[in-house]
Design a protein around this motif. Structure first.
Motif, PDB file in Angstrom:
ATOM      1  N   CYS A  94       3.510  42.774 -27.538  1.00  0.00           N
ATOM      2  CA  CYS A  94       2.757  42.071 -28.297  1.00  0.00           C
ATOM      3  C   CYS A  94       3.265  41.661 -29.576  1.00  0.00           C
ATOM      4  CB  CYS A  94       1.351  42.310 -28.301  1.00  0.00           C
ATOM      5  SG  CYS A  94       0.541  42.711 -26.656  1.00  0.00           S
ATOM      6  N   VAL A  95       4.011  42.699 -30.243  1.00  0.00           N
ATOM      7  CA  VAL A  95       4.421  42.484 -31.434  1.00  0.00           C
ATOM      8  C   VAL A  95       5.587  41.509 -31.407  1.00  0.00           C
ATOM      9  CG1 VAL A  95       5.659  43.419 -33.379  1.00  0.00           C
ATOM     10  CG2 VAL A  95       3.757  44.440 -32.700  1.00  0.00           C
ATOM     11  N   GLY A  96       6.450  41.452 -30.403  1.00  0.00           N
ATOM     12  CA  GLY A  96       7.433  40.684 -30.212  1.00  0.00           C
ATOM     13  C   GLY A  96       6.964  39.021 -29.810  1.00  0.00           C
ATOM     14  N   VAL A  97       5.864  38.778 -29.335  1.00  0.00           N
ATOM     15  CA  VAL A  97       5.367  37.599 -29.038  1.00  0.00           C
ATOM     16  C   VAL A  97       5.021  37.202 -30.490  1.00  0.00           C
ATOM     17  CG1 VAL A  97       3.714  36.137 -28.012  1.00  0.00           C
ATOM     18  CG2 VAL A  97       4.987  37.936 -26.720  1.00  0.00           C
ATOM     19  N   ALA A  98       4.111  38.028 -31.131  1.00  0.00           N
ATOM     20  CA  ALA A  98       3.516  37.588 -32.489  1.00  0.00           C
ATOM     21  C   ALA A  98       4.447  37.375 -33.547  1.00  0.00           C
ATOM     22  CB  ALA A  98       2.532  38.878 -33.093  1.00  0.00           C
ATOM     23  N   TYR A  99       5.503  38.188 -33.722  1.00  0.00           N
ATOM     24  CA  TYR A  99       6.534  38.011 -34.842  1.00  0.00           C
ATOM     25  C   TYR A  99       7.723  37.170 -34.398  1.00  0.00           C
ATOM     26  CZ  TYR A  99       4.232  41.459 -37.573  1.00  0.00           C
ATOM     27  OH  TYR A  99       3.246  41.976 -38.332  1.00  0.00           O
ATOM     28  N   GLY A 100       8.112  37.221 -32.967  1.00  0.00           N
ATOM     29  CA  GLY A 100       9.078  36.359 -32.733  1.00  0.00           C
ATOM     30  C   GLY A 100      10.508  36.854 -33.157  1.00  0.00           C
ATOM     31  N   GLN A 101      10.252  38.238 -33.431  1.00  0.00           N
ATOM     32  CA  GLN A 101      11.347  38.913 -33.613  1.00  0.00           C
ATOM     33  C   GLN A 101      11.354  40.383 -33.400  1.00  0.00           C
ATOM     34  OE1 GLN A 101      13.943  37.972 -36.030  1.00  0.00           O
ATOM     35  NE2 GLN A 101      15.321  39.565 -35.785  1.00  0.00           N
ATOM     36  N   LEU A 102      12.117  41.153 -32.469  1.00  0.00           N
ATOM     37  CA  LEU A 102      11.866  42.393 -31.750  1.00  0.00           C
ATOM     38  C   LEU A 102      13.209  43.130 -31.765  1.00  0.00           C
ATOM     39  CD1 LEU A 102       9.395  44.003 -30.853  1.00  0.00           C
ATOM     40  CD2 LEU A 102       9.836  43.252 -28.636  1.00  0.00           C
ATOM     41  N   PRO A 103      13.592  44.260 -32.343  1.00  0.00           N
ATOM     42  CA  PRO A 103      14.752  45.155 -32.048  1.00  0.00           C
ATOM     43  C   PRO A 103      14.661  45.786 -30.818  1.00  0.00           C
ATOM     44  CG  PRO A 103      13.201  45.932 -33.936  1.00  0.00           C
ATOM     45  CD  PRO A 103      12.520  44.868 -33.323  1.00  0.00           C
ATOM     46  N   MET A 104      15.879  45.657 -30.030  1.00  0.00           N
ATOM     47  CA  MET A 104      16.051  46.428 -28.871  1.00  0.00           C
ATOM     48  C   MET A 104      17.012  47.643 -29.203  1.00  0.00           C
ATOM     49  SD  MET A 104      17.463  45.132 -25.255  1.00  0.00           S
ATOM     50  CE  MET A 104      16.408  43.841 -24.972  1.00  0.00           C
ATOM     51  N   LEU A 105      16.682  48.843 -28.529  1.00  0.00           N
ATOM     52  CA  LEU A 105      17.211  50.102 -28.628  1.00  0.00           C
ATOM     53  C   LEU A 105      18.246  49.923 -27.805  1.00  0.00           C
ATOM     54  CD1 LEU A 105      17.802  52.698 -30.186  1.00  0.00           C
ATOM     55  CD2 LEU A 105      16.150  53.778 -28.361  1.00  0.00           C
ATOM     56  N   THR A 106      19.836  49.951 -28.015  1.00  0.00           N
ATOM     57  CA  THR A 106      20.716  50.183 -27.236  1.00  0.00           C
ATOM     58  C   THR A 106      21.526  51.188 -27.317  1.00  0.00           C
ATOM     59  OG1 THR A 106      22.193  48.654 -28.820  1.00  0.00           O
ATOM     60  CG2 THR A 106      20.776  47.473 -27.111  1.00  0.00           C
ATOM     61  N   PRO A 107      22.400  51.711 -26.752  1.00  0.00           N
ATOM     62  CA  PRO A 107      23.801  52.525 -26.867  1.00  0.00           C
ATOM     63  C   PRO A 107      24.016  52.529 -28.435  1.00  0.00           C
ATOM     64  CG  PRO A 107      23.936  52.126 -24.778  1.00  0.00           C
ATOM     65  CD  PRO A 107      22.727  51.045 -25.169  1.00  0.00           C
ATOM     66  N   ALA A 108      24.139  51.284 -28.983  1.00  0.00           N
ATOM     67  CA  ALA A 108      24.840  51.033 -30.207  1.00  0.00           C
ATOM     68  C   ALA A 108      23.857  51.103 -31.381  1.00  0.00           C
ATOM     69  CB  ALA A 108      25.717  49.628 -30.279  1.00  0.00           C
ATOM     70  N   PHE A 151      18.878  30.549 -28.653  1.00  0.00           N
ATOM     71  CA  PHE A 151      17.872  31.357 -28.250  1.00  0.00           C
ATOM     72  C   PHE A 151      17.104  31.814 -29.572  1.00  0.00           C
ATOM     73  CE2 PHE A 151      20.455  31.739 -24.590  1.00  0.00           C
ATOM     74  CZ  PHE A 151      19.690  31.969 -23.753  1.00  0.00           C
ATOM     75  N   ALA A 152      17.476  31.381 -30.649  1.00  0.00           N
ATOM     76  CA  ALA A 152      16.641  31.643 -31.786  1.00  0.00           C
ATOM     77  C   ALA A 152      15.251  31.077 -31.969  1.00  0.00           C
ATOM     78  CB  ALA A 152      17.429  31.548 -33.288  1.00  0.00           C
ATOM     79  N   ARG A 153      15.088  30.110 -31.314  1.00  0.00           N
ATOM     80  CA  ARG A 153      13.843  29.460 -31.200  1.00  0.00           C
ATOM     81  C   ARG A 153      13.218  29.634 -29.524  1.00  0.00           C
ATOM     82  NH1 ARG A 153      15.260  29.415 -35.368  1.00  0.00           N
ATOM     83  NH2 ARG A 153      15.342  27.665 -36.938  1.00  0.00           N
ATOM     84  N   PRO A 154      11.888  29.591 -29.429  1.00  0.00           N
ATOM     85  CA  PRO A 154      10.845  29.418 -30.713  1.00  0.00           C
ATOM     86  C   PRO A 154      10.566  30.513 -31.511  1.00  0.00           C
ATOM     87  CG  PRO A 154       9.643  29.719 -28.765  1.00  0.00           C
ATOM     88  CD  PRO A 154      11.308  29.874 -28.237  1.00  0.00           C
ATOM     89  N   GLY A 155       9.802  30.518 -32.529  1.00  0.00           N
ATOM     90  CA  GLY A 155       9.820  31.729 -33.547  1.00  0.00           C
ATOM     91  C   GLY A 155       8.403  32.189 -32.861  1.00  0.00           C
ATOM     92  N   GLY A 156       7.914  33.348 -33.868  1.00  0.00           N
ATOM     93  CA  GLY A 156       6.281  34.149 -33.461  1.00  0.00           C
ATOM     94  C   GLY A 156       5.432  33.195 -33.587  1.00  0.00           C
ATOM     95  N   LEU A 157       4.423  33.761 -33.004  1.00  0.00           N
ATOM     96  CA  LEU A 157       3.099  32.857 -33.171  1.00  0.00           C
ATOM     97  C   LEU A 157       2.457  33.287 -34.371  1.00  0.00           C
ATOM     98  CD1 LEU A 157       1.707  33.749 -29.602  1.00  0.00           C
ATOM     99  CD2 LEU A 157       2.686  31.668 -30.172  1.00  0.00           C
ATOM    100  N   ALA A 158       2.777  34.431 -35.052  1.00  0.00           N
ATOM    101  CA  ALA A 158       2.090  34.729 -36.330  1.00  0.00           C
ATOM    102  C   ALA A 158       3.058  35.595 -37.111  1.00  0.00           C
ATOM    103  CB  ALA A 158       0.858  35.357 -36.075  1.00  0.00           C
ATOM    104  N   PRO A 159       4.384  34.999 -37.695  1.00  0.00           N
ATOM    105  CA  PRO A 159       5.166  35.826 -38.252  1.00  0.00           C
ATOM    106  C   PRO A 159       4.763  36.775 -39.712  1.00  0.00           C
ATOM    107  CG  PRO A 159       5.765  33.612 -38.732  1.00  0.00           C
ATOM    108  CD  PRO A 159       4.589  33.532 -37.766  1.00  0.00           C
ATOM    109  N   ARG A 160       3.561  36.295 -40.268  1.00  0.00           N
ATOM    110  CA  ARG A 160       3.080  37.054 -41.345  1.00  0.00           C
ATOM    111  C   ARG A 160       1.938  37.709 -41.014  1.00  0.00           C
ATOM    112  NH1 ARG A 160       5.442  35.344 -46.168  1.00  0.00           N
ATOM    113  NH2 ARG A 160       6.742  33.506 -45.834  1.00  0.00           N
TER     114      ARG A 160
END
Length: 299
Positions: free
Chosen positions: A41-55, A158-167
């Motif tokens: 849900c946070v990824g949809v709201a903020y339009g920014q989400l870190p993904m855990l990878t081996p790196a 792929f940087a668009r669209p942004g989140g629904l509520a970034p603040r």
């Protein structure tokens, strides 16, 4: 209570039935489901989400964040379906039928097995749902990684669209209420104390293992999540308060970062908060289950 009595009680906890380990693992999965859903849900709201990878953590902006959220939702549904239906039994193997001819000189000839019903060859409902969830999660993960790579190369599609509520600050609750109690955890003396305690437990486990004491790693694996939790919670409380000028903190760089990139700043604050909560609940349960597993008893 003496050390001998405490160790005896710890050993008693370790030698319970295997069913208890199964219950602990299921409890850890049950607690992880709402955390995974909130992560999506946070990824949809903020339009920014870190993904855990081996790196390490990789930033997923825009559409990549939404794909990562889709992956999280699929994984959560997969876990729920597994918790509800459990392990599925393997498909039965159709028996082969052998016909024997009683005339002398005729060898036995195998007959074709009976044709199974086509309906029985179809996977059951739970299996189909799990396959769909697994496929969606894999496709969404690969697509998000490809989009993030293209974004790094300069193709910003792929940087668009942004989140629904970034603040929005609702994903950060209960930080607006508890940040004053988390700031003391950010002190260097407190952080150094937890590191020292963890190091002492690790050395003690090594020594007991060297003396062939069964269950030597049990205290370390149980205490490790508890020692990690304050670091995440301290980071979340400090980042939340410093960027908003609360608690007398003066951090112009963090204030500027929140003003210019609110979604990215808030999502990493959210990540610190729920890494602490998740480590304190899921990590403690899984650490307890792993510490009392039979693998720790092998000499």
């Amino acid at each position: 209570m003496s050390w001998r009595e405490a160790w005896s009680r710890a050993q008693a906890l370790r030698h319970e039935s295997d069913e208890t380990n199964t219950v602990l693992m299921r409890a850890g999965l049950v607690i992880s489901v709402p955390i995974i859903w909130l992560y999506g849900c946070v990824g949809v709201a903020y339009g920014q989400l870190p993904m855990l990878t081996p790196a390490g953590f990789v930033d997923m902006p825009g559409a990549c964040a939404w794909l990562t959220s889709l992956m999280a939702f699929a994984v959560a549904i997969f876990i729920v379906d597994w918790l509800v239906h459990g392990e599925l039994p393997p498909a039965p193997v159709p028996p082969s039928v052998v016909l024997r001819h009683w005339q002398s000189g005729w060898p036995a000839s195998p007959a074709l097995p009976p044709q199974p019903d086509q309906q029985s060859l179809l996977p059951s409902g739970p299996l189909t749902l799990r396959n769909v969830c697994f496929g969606v999660a894999v496709v969404a993960c690969v697509s998000a990684l490809v989009g993030s790579g293209l974004d790094t190369l300069g193709w910003r599609a792929f940087a668009r669209p942004g989140g629904l509520a970034p603040r929005a600050e609702w994903p950060l609750y209960p930080l607006p209420w508890i940040w004053p109690w988390l700031l003391p955890l950010a002190r260097q003396s407190f952080a150094l104390g937890t590191v020292i305690v963890g190091a002492v437990l690790f050395v003690a486990a090594l020594l007991m293992r060297w003396r062939r004491v069964r269950g030597a790693w049990f205290p370390f694996f149980v205490a490790l999540p508890i020692l990690v939790v304050p670091h995440f919670l301290a980071a979340a409380g400090f980042d939340y308060a410093a960027a908003r000028g609360l608690g007398g903190l003066n951090e112009p760089a963090l204030v500027n970062e929140l003003a210019q990139h609110p979604a990215r700043y808030n999502v990493y604050t959210f990540l610190s908060l729920w890494c602490g909560i998740g480590t304190g609940t899921v990590g403690l349960i899984l650490g307890f289950a792993f510490g009392r597993s039979k693998v720790m008893d092998e000499d």
